[in-house]
Write an enzyme that holds these catalytic residues in place. Structure first.
Site, PDB file in Angstrom:
ATOM      1  N   VAL A 196      77.479   2.298  76.845  1.00 49.53           N
ATOM      2  CA  VAL A 196      78.507   1.339  76.420  1.00 49.53           C
ATOM      3  C   VAL A 196      77.954   0.475  75.282  1.00 49.53           C
ATOM      4  CG1 VAL A 196      79.770   1.261  78.612  1.00 49.53           C
ATOM      5  CG2 VAL A 196      77.813  -0.279  78.249  1.00 49.53           C
ATOM      6  N   ALA A 197      76.900   0.969  74.633  1.00 54.00           N
ATOM      7  CA  ALA A 197      76.250   0.225  73.548  1.00 54.00           C
ATOM      8  C   ALA A 197      76.874   0.633  72.217  1.00 54.00           C
ATOM      9  CB  ALA A 197      74.745   0.479  73.575  1.00 54.00           C
ATOM     10  N   ARG A 198      76.206   1.481  71.477  1.00 53.69           N
ATOM     11  CA  ARG A 198      76.710   2.061  70.246  1.00 53.69           C
ATOM     12  C   ARG A 198      76.303   3.534  70.220  1.00 53.69           C
ATOM     13  NH1 ARG A 198      79.468  -1.669  70.232  1.00 53.69           N
ATOM     14  NH2 ARG A 198      79.855  -3.251  68.601  1.00 53.69           N
ATOM     15  N   HIS A 214      85.956   4.295  73.268  1.00 51.94           N
ATOM     16  CA  HIS A 214      85.470   2.936  72.982  1.00 51.94           C
ATOM     17  C   HIS A 214      86.395   1.915  73.639  1.00 51.94           C
ATOM     18  CE1 HIS A 214      82.723   0.757  69.903  1.00 51.94           C
ATOM     19  NE2 HIS A 214      82.970  -0.028  70.938  1.00 51.94           N
ATOM     20  N   GLU A 255      81.970   8.611  65.544  1.00 53.39           N
ATOM     21  CA  GLU A 255      83.057   7.988  66.286  1.00 53.39           C
ATOM     22  C   GLU A 255      84.221   7.752  65.335  1.00 53.39           C
ATOM     23  OE1 GLU A 255      83.659   3.753  68.477  1.00 53.39           O
ATOM     24  OE2 GLU A 255      81.939   4.922  69.193  1.00 53.39           O
ATOM     25  N   ASP A 278      81.255   5.859  76.342  1.00 51.04           N
ATOM     26  CA  ASP A 278      82.361   5.073  75.794  1.00 51.04           C
ATOM     27  C   ASP A 278      82.236   4.953  74.285  1.00 51.04           C
ATOM     28  OD1 ASP A 278      84.755   3.444  76.346  1.00 51.04           O
ATOM     29  OD2 ASP A 278      83.559   1.807  75.497  1.00 51.04           O
TER      30      ASP A 278
END
Length: 335
Positions: free
Chosen positions: A246-248, A296, A277, A272
Site C-alpha cells: 500500500v506504499a508505492r 490504488h 500504474e 493496491d
C-alpha cells in the site's frame, strides 16, 4: 472572486484565516465537500473555492494560504504571495518541491488522514490470504461444496516497512491477533509500536524477511525504498509469505515479483499500487488467483475530507495568528 464564495460577505479580519481551495478533488468525491468541511471548522474565516481554471489563476495571485491535491508550476508562477501550501495528499513527490523551497513556501501534507482506512485495507488483505477466501470464492462460483485448507494468523510474524501514520495504524489493528511484529524505519533507535524495530540495512531487512509470513509495505518512495523488494528479497522470503503493498509501486521490482509468483517463491501478493500504474490490461499479474489487485483504492474513505480539514483548518488558524513570527505547522514537510 469565486462564485462559491458569498460576494456579500465582508473581508475577514487579518487575524482570521483565509484559505484558497484549488479545484481538483480525489477519490471521486466533489471538492465542494472539502471546502464545506473547512468552512465548518473556520466559521469566522474565509474559504474560497477556485472551481475553474480561470478562478485558480485569478485567486492564487493574492493567496497566502492555499490547499489542494496538486499545484502546477504555471499556477505557482502566479502565486505572488503564497506562504503555505497544504497538500491534500500524504505524498508530495508530485509537487514542484524545488521551486516551492526556492520561493520559501511552507508545505504540509495529509499524513495521518489515511491511517484507519488503509489499516483496515491491509488487515482485510492479510485475512483474505490467511483464510484463503479467494479459494472459497472460486468454489462458490463453481457451486462446489468441497473443503480446502486455510491458515491461522495467530503466531505469525508480520513485518511493516514504514512506521508513519499508516504503519502505526496497521500495527494497532494487528495487536489483537497475537502476531509478532517487526517494524522497519529510518531511525530504529526511536523505537515504535512493533515488537522489534530495525533499520534499512540490507542484512537486517533480509534477516527479517526470512522469518516473515506477511510483509506490509507502507513507506514513502525514496532512493532507499525504491526496488527495496527486489529479486534477492523475494527469494529470501518464505514460500508461504504474502506481500501487501500500500506504499508505492516502485518499492517493488515488478518483474521480480512476477517471477516470484510464477515460481512459487511466495504464497501471494495484495497490490493496491503497481509499477507501472495503472497496470496495463495485458499485464500477466492480472491473471493470478493469488495476486489481488485493487486500483490504488486503499486510500478511499468517506471521512477523507473531514480528517484533512481538521489538520488544514488548525494550521490555517496558527498561520493567521502567527503575525510573521516563527511558525510550526502540523505535518510540515522537510525539504
Amino acid at each position: 472572486m469565486s462564485a462559491d464564495h458569498d460576494a456579500g460577505e465582508s473581508a475577514a479580519p487579518s487575524s482570521e484565516p483565509t484559505v484558497l481551495v484549488l479545484r481538483k478533488g480525489t477519490h471521486g468525491v466533489p471538492i465542494e465537500q472539502y471546502a464545506t468541511a473547512l468552512r465548518e471548522r473556520l466559521p469566522a474565516g474565509t474559504v474560497e473555492l477556485a472551481r475553474t481554471p480561470a478562478e485558480e489563476r485569478s485567486l492564487i495571485q493574492d493567496a497566502e494560504y492555499a490547499t489542494g491535491m496538486v499545484l502546477e508550476e504555471d499556477l505557482l508562477d502566479r502565486a505572488e504571495n503564497l506562504e503555505v501550501f497544504a497538500c491534500a495528499y500524504a505524498g508530495t513527490g508530485h509537487l514542484p518541491m524545488d521551486r516551492l523551497e526556492q520561493r520559501g513556501v511552507t508545505v504540509t501534507n495529509a499524513s495521518g488522514v489515511h491511517g484507519p482506512n488503509i489499516g483496515e485495507h491491509v488487515l482485510g488483505s492479510i485475512l483474505r490470504f490467511t483464510r484463503r477466501f479467494h479459494v472459497g470464492d472460486r468454489r462458490q462460483r463453481r457451486r462446489e461444496w468441497r473443503h480446502y485448507q486455510a491458515h491461522e494468523l495467530q503466531g505469525s510474524t508480520v513485518t511493516i516497512v514504514g512506521l508513519g501514520a499508516i504503519g502505526r495504524a496497521v500495527s494497532e489493528r494487528l495487536e489483537p491477533f497475537g502476531v509478532e511484529t517487526i517494524g522497519v524505519r529510518y531511525s530504529p533507535e526511536k523505537g515504535g509500536p512493533t515488537d522489534d524495530v530495525i533499520g534499512f540495512e540490507s542484512e537486517a531487512v533480509h534477516d527479517a524477511l526470512a522469518r516473515t509470513e506477511y510483509l506490509v509495505l507502507a513507506c514513502p518512495l525514496t532512493e532507499t525504498t525504491r526496488r527495496l523488494i527486489d529479486r534477492d528479497a523475494l527469494v529470501t522470503m518464505d514460500p508461504e509469505a504474502v506481500l501487501v503493498n500500500v506504499a508505492r509501486g516502485p518499492v517493488v521490482d515488478t518483474d521480480a515479483l512476477l517471477e516470484a509468483v510464477r515460481s512459487n517463491w511466495i504464497r501471494g501478493a495484495a497490490l493496491d499500487v503497481t509499477e507501472p500504474e495503472p497496470l496495463p490490461e495485458d499485464h500477466p499479474l492480472w491473471n493470478f488467483e493469488n495476486v489481488r489487485i485493487t486500483p490504488h483504492n486503499a486510500g478511499h474513505t468517506p471521512n477523507y475530507y473531514d480528517r484533512l480539514a481538521d489538520i488544514v483548518a488548525g494550521n490555517a488558524r496558527r498561520f493567521a495568528e502567527s503575525d510573521g513570527r516563527d511558525l510550526e505547522l502540523e505535518n510540515e514537510v522537510s525539504f
